[in-house]
Design an enzyme around this catalytic site. Sequence first.
Site, short mmCIF file in Angstrom:
data_model
loop_
_atom_site.label_atom_id
_atom_site.label_comp_id
_atom_site.label_asym_id
_atom_site.label_seq_id
_atom_site.Cartn_x
_atom_site.Cartn_y
_atom_site.Cartn_z
N ASP A 126 11.92 -1.35 -23.33
CA ASP A 126 12.38 -2.70 -23.02
C ASP A 126 13.29 -2.63 -21.78
OD1 ASP A 126 11.18 -3.03 -25.51
OD2 ASP A 126 12.66 -4.48 -26.21
N LYS A 169 9.91 -10.60 -22.32
CA LYS A 169 10.88 -10.77 -23.40
C LYS A 169 12.00 -11.67 -22.90
CE LYS A 169 14.23 -7.81 -25.89
NZ LYS A 169 14.64 -6.42 -26.16
N LYS A 203 8.05 -11.47 -26.40
CA LYS A 203 9.05 -11.10 -27.40
C LYS A 203 10.24 -12.03 -27.24
CE LYS A 203 12.18 -7.38 -28.86
NZ LYS A 203 12.54 -5.96 -28.72
#
Lengths: 343, 501
Positions: free
Chosen positions: A180, A243, A279
């Site tokens: 991430d 995300k 996400k």
Amino acid sequence: MGLAARRVASVDHVSTTPLRLVTAEDRHVQIASTIAVPTIENEAQLKALIASLSGVDAVGAEARAAKLSTRSIKKSTKLAAIEMAISMIDLTTLEGADTPGRVASLCTKAMRPDPRDLTVPSVAAVCVYPDLVAHARSVLGSSPVAVASVATAFPSGRASLQVKLMDVRDAVVGGADEIDMVIDRGAFLSGRLGQVFDEVVAVKEACGDAHLKVILETGELVTYDNVRRASWVAMLGGADFIKTSTGKVTVNATLPNALVMLEAVRDFAETAGRTVGVKVAGGIRTSKDAIRYLVLVNETVGSTWLTPHLFRLGASSLLNDLLMQRLKQQRGVYVRADEFSGD
Amino acid sequence: MSMCAPMNSAGTDVSDRQLANSQLGSLEYDPAPESAAIAKLKPSYGLFIDGGFSDGEAHQQFATVNPANEETLSMVAQASSVDVDRAVSSARHAYDKVWSKTTGAQRSKYLFRIARLIQERSRELAVVETLDNGKPIRESRDVDIPLAAAHFFYYAGWADKLEHAGFGVNPKPLGVAGQIIPWNFPLLMAAWKLAPALAAGNTCVLKPAETTPLSALVLAEILEQAELPPGVVNIITGDGVTGAALVDHPDVDKIAFTGSTEVGRMIQQRTAASHKHLTLELGGKGANIVFDDAPIDEMIEGIIDGIFFNQGHVCCAGSRLLVQESVADEVLRRLVRRVEQLRVGDPLDKNTDVGAINSAAQLLRIRELTDFGESEGATRYTSSCALPQKGYWFAPTVFADVAQSHRIAREEIFGPVLSVLTFRTPEEAVAKANNTNYGLACGVWSEKGSRTLWVAERLRAGVIWTNTYNRFDPTSPFGGMRESGFGREGGRHGLEAYLNV
């Protein structure tokens, strides 16, 4: 410009390693794609492409998100949605105080969220800082739960590219299945889209087989126009997921931001022929919140995305609420919060 | 967005076909119906005259049915001309003896009470409205009922401030108002009519539409609960004959009508050369104008709201989509995809987007006009949604390749049917939008404010929305031009229709 004059992602990067999840039916089949996105050759081209995106009307986007959140999810749909949400969780601990012990107990919970009921799916992944990846990996062993690691000078992203890439390689070497990364919001807000793009390309390369989630930090981008543009820069750069947030700023995931990102992945899939996941992270604590996101996914991009391969919920306390609501659906009554482990 | 240089991509590849197979809204939602029992409907209702319910003089009744399943909901009285006379006399008496002598503050007290009681009984009213009208409970719950209460709250605030409304130092009411309302927003239209009339000091005789009388009758119960003095509001049910008797009654000072242009024309003829004041809110053929720089996702939602809100039974519906030719294909593609996603079915289900057509007669008219659209050569896209077996249903439909001369581009369909036309320049958009006998509402979609204002200045319509559609607020005046009627409802302007100015 320092923009990489190369393909956004070369054939070498086509990952044949699916996310290590078995909880939901995998609806995609890998096929050789002949559909295409343009090769980004320089920053001017990238900027022109981003400038060609339609704007977002804030009032309309918020109204749409609010309207969808009035969908009434009941009975068997609710139970299915709760179990789906559990399987989509990136169970997260990102504290300075994290220890191997803390991570181990989180991993245990991730594999068997409710030890009395083995029909409860395991979560999608645990999400930790890079130094704890190897430990998490060893605790999880051969379980289908993936290890995700934040990297690239998370959460601010304020470090040189070399440092960020070292951070990523560290996590990958430690056994991370997913990275991430954060985008450089300073670069984005000052119009250096090429730099943001280059970083995504470089990090994607450093990821190797690991899947790349690109954190836009929507709370710092502020406008929906920016969220849409950043989504496209990340996707063009090779993101496997986009995300919303780090969870470390005041405004984290919101329904309208998620809506704009879902529209972006839908449009990207249609024009570029590649499905990118979404996400949402930060501030999602209740089952009701989680189900609202699932409805948003369902009605914006459809069933293809209703799998942990393409939709994730970054959360920690959410899991217990989902477990509690699941029991409520089955038994008709609530149980005490202490019935579930406090990890 | 067009990107076409070939290259391979990372991650999961997907073909066009797979994308097409991604079912929008395929997570099947279990039905989440509101209980019909909440409506607490009585087997029959009388006429609300002089503060209480009584039978009609001729003891005639007719059934009001649930358009979603054709079952009879209740029996209501058919008011004869004798009943109309009784209602008008009661209103006159209440005006002379009570209402004209109350202070603005007293009137506002009653209006606040009514508003609060509507809120208190909002769930019941929403179910009643959905049962009688066929509209989705989501809309009656989130739009009709809250807006109805908001109108009473808003005009409650005006009742003691009339001298500041800009209509002179001591504006006087007109007297007895005869109000005839349509079936598309039964309670909301009652609120639009009653709230300003009462605030201004008039007494009223309200006739709800024949197919949707029930929410007005529940409102009558609320008026009783609010202890509104007898005769200040009388609610009489019946068909067009009842309406005509009310229009023709010599002791009525004002007629306010919302409904079809055809009936509006008749009313204007019948009230011509009389002392009666008149306001008409009639049909429309609203144009939703889409420029190539419009925010595309919100614009698609706006088009959907513009035409499929309340099954298209909206006088200001954006029933003509004028889209800039350069983006027409893209807009149509996204629009058709979105139409396919609309959830059509049980109006009581909280997840329903589009409900039932209000009556068999209306369904027939929609079918007639859409058949015409096909025979005129327009390209038809109809949602493949399953329709219930019983009841009056029409699947959301979009016509592309529509020409200005097609009937579906000129006549009000009043159903879930959109006609898509294209334009090349702003001038052409304005010319096409104005090329209609109506003039109620338009929408303009663009990110460029200067262009939006340029277009809006030139549109002949009473209401113009930019980057949204079908938004209503009690503070904003609403009304039409040309064959869409005259007079304004809502806002300060709405008081003018009930004051002797």
